[in-house]
Design an enzyme around this catalytic site. Structure first.
Site, PDB file in Angstrom:
ATOM      1  N   HIS A 100     -16.707  37.466  68.062  1.00 23.72           N
ATOM      2  CA  HIS A 100     -16.816  36.082  67.546  1.00 23.72           C
ATOM      3  C   HIS A 100     -18.262  35.764  67.130  1.00 23.72           C
ATOM      4  O   HIS A 100     -19.018  36.680  66.851  1.00 23.72           O
ATOM      5  CB  HIS A 100     -16.255  35.098  68.572  1.00 23.72           C
ATOM      6  N   GLU A 134     -16.892  31.925  74.525  1.00 22.86           N
ATOM      7  CA  GLU A 134     -16.816  33.392  74.548  1.00 22.86           C
ATOM      8  C   GLU A 134     -17.944  34.019  73.726  1.00 22.86           C
ATOM      9  O   GLU A 134     -18.564  34.993  74.148  1.00 22.86           O
ATOM     10  CB  GLU A 134     -15.447  33.839  74.002  1.00 22.86           C
ATOM     11  N   HIS A 148     -15.633  41.331  74.358  1.00 24.95           N
ATOM     12  CA  HIS A 148     -14.923  40.049  74.358  1.00 24.95           C
ATOM     13  C   HIS A 148     -14.751  39.526  75.775  1.00 24.95           C
ATOM     14  O   HIS A 148     -15.030  40.221  76.743  1.00 24.95           O
ATOM     15  CB  HIS A 148     -13.531  40.217  73.728  1.00 24.95           C
ATOM     16  N   GLU A 154     -12.611  43.525  77.460  1.00 25.93           N
ATOM     17  CA  GLU A 154     -12.458  42.112  77.835  1.00 25.93           C
ATOM     18  C   GLU A 154     -13.108  42.002  79.209  1.00 25.93           C
ATOM     19  O   GLU A 154     -12.532  42.399  80.222  1.00 25.93           O
ATOM     20  CB  GLU A 154     -10.963  41.742  77.912  1.00 25.93           C
TER      21      GLU A 154
HETATM   22 ZN   LIG Z   1     -12.356  37.551  71.751  1.00 31.31          ZN
END
Ligand SMILES: [Zn+2]
Length: 415
Positions: free
Chosen positions: A233, A248, A310, A374
């Site tokens: 992002h 995030e 992420h 993640e």
């Molecule tokens: Zn993400």
């Protein structure tokens, strides 16, 4: 425009006889200057006019070297050429055809685009660009796409889509590519018209996708490795947002910068898809454009591995843990994901949600082994707090670096 201009001027001045009569009428010498001035003005205007006309008609013929245009260019005859005055003398792309071919044995694939040019010949050339996304841009000089020429969508194996655009006096054929091409992977050439075979002048674009050979040869250690780090992002896209508002994109950038520092200390070269809080493609780009811009960075710089960072999110705030994803396109992708996951669990000690296969764009469309981590669940209030803390960010960064070390050691044994 130029015809309108011409008409107005002529209606004012062209009955040249009137001027002569006036000259005779006004014997007064002081007044003689006026018609004389008018004659000079008339002369200047006509000179201007002629140069304007030749600008329209004498535009260079869009002809290839050693080739004579088949059509005649309009001639300057009188001032009554109302149809063609100001109109573009462009040849037309009249028809586009394409064919796909895949070799059964090698798996090498080829896409051929053939564009008919009515009244050619014309010049055509192609160039591959990496930004904002991988594209082959073919310029066909002195042409315009005909009404029947429509954009084409492909399956993304060799090309994503072909778009026809005008750029000044030229047609631009933009071929969107799934990955960057090397210079030898495409060819743009022209074919002469053949009256006997009833074939018009053609522009041909061949794109070859080589057989999918993944020729990686890893050695142990981080020294001299080229590692692409993609902080998920950024810019207009905050990613997931935690219960207390932590974003995030902020966590992924912080961890990515730590990883970069650690890797560089270990002698690796790091390629970041973004270094600060920004969109990689551009603000509010489509999701695919944004993701493709990230894979392009890694592909064009020939990274050895690609890691996208992420933080996870789920409707149930109690859910937490660390997970890593891979798309097994080389024999290394799963190995990379497992090594990273092990490193992250040792470092962060969160719930082990394991390394799992997934169809995510950035891990599927990169050429090199890739994984998407993640770190934790930003939707979980405890883990949101962890994600925002510099201590936890540093721990997880170390986990990624240890995972990478582990990966290169394991991969080296496969050679
Ligand atoms: Zn993400």
């Amino acid at each position: 425009m130029s015809h309108m201009f011409c008409f107005l001027i002529i209606s004012d001045f062209s009955p040249a006889g009137i001027l002569t009569k006036k000259t005779k009428l006004y014997k007064d010498t002081s007044r003689l200057e006026v018609p004389l001035l008018r004659k000079i003005v008339l002369f200047l205007v006509l000179t201007l006019l002629i140069s304007a006309w030749s600008g329209v008609y004498a535009a260079p013929a869009p002809a290839a070297p050693q080739a004579k245009p088949v059509i005649d260019l309009p001639q300057i005859n009188s001032g009554q050429s109302t149809e063609s005055a100001g109109a573009n003398q462009l040849l037309e792309l009249s028809k586009v055809r394409w064919a796909n071919h895949t070799e059964a044995v090698t798996g090498a694939a080829k896409l051929r685009l053939v564009m008919d040019v009515s009244g050619g010949p014309v010049e055509a050339s192609g160039v591959v660009v990496a930004t904002p996304t991988p594209r082959l841009v073919v310029t066909i000089k002195g042409t315009t796409p005909g009404k029947s020429v429509e954009n084409i969508n492909f399956d993304g194996k060799i090309a994503e889509k072909v778009t026809f655009d005008t750029s000044g006096q030229d047609t631009q054929v933009i071929v969107d590519l799934p990955v960057m091409l090397e210079d030898g992977d495409y060819r743009v050439f022209t074919l002469r018209s053949d009256a006997q075979a009833n074939k018009p002048f053609r522009v041909v674009v061949d794109i070859n996708k080589p057989a999918p050979v993944f020729d990686f040869s890893f050695t142990p250690g981080l020294k001299n490795k080229v590692i692409a780090i993609d902080p998920g992002h950024g810019g207009s896209d905050p990613g997931a947002i935690g219960p207390s508002g932590y974003q995030e994109k902020t966590a992924t950038l912080a961890v990515a910068q730590n990883v970069k520092n650690l890797l560089e200390k270990a002698g690796a070269r790091v390629i970041m898809t973004r270094q600060d809080d920004r969109d990689v493609y551009g603000p509010n780009a489509t999701a695919v454009d944004e993701l493709k811009a990230r894979t392009t960075v890694a592909d064009s710089r020939k990274a050895d591995v690609f890691i996208s960072i992420h933080a996870n999110s789920f409707t149930d705030r109690a859910v937490g843990g660390t997970a890593t994803y891979y798309y097994q396109k080389t024999r290394y992708d799963a190995m990379l994901a497992r090594a990273l996951q092990t490193g992250l669990i040792e470092a962060g000690k969160l719930q082990d949600r394991r390394a799992n296969p997934a169809n995510f764009y950035v891990i599927k469309r990169t050429r090199m082994p890739a994984a998407l981590v993640e770190l934790a669940f930003i939707s979980n209030p405890d883990e949101e707090k962890l994600l925002s803390s510099p201590e936890f960010q540093q721990k997880m960064s170390l986990g990624i670096v240890r995972g990478l070390e582990r990966f290169f050691d394991q991969a080296a044994k496969l050679n």
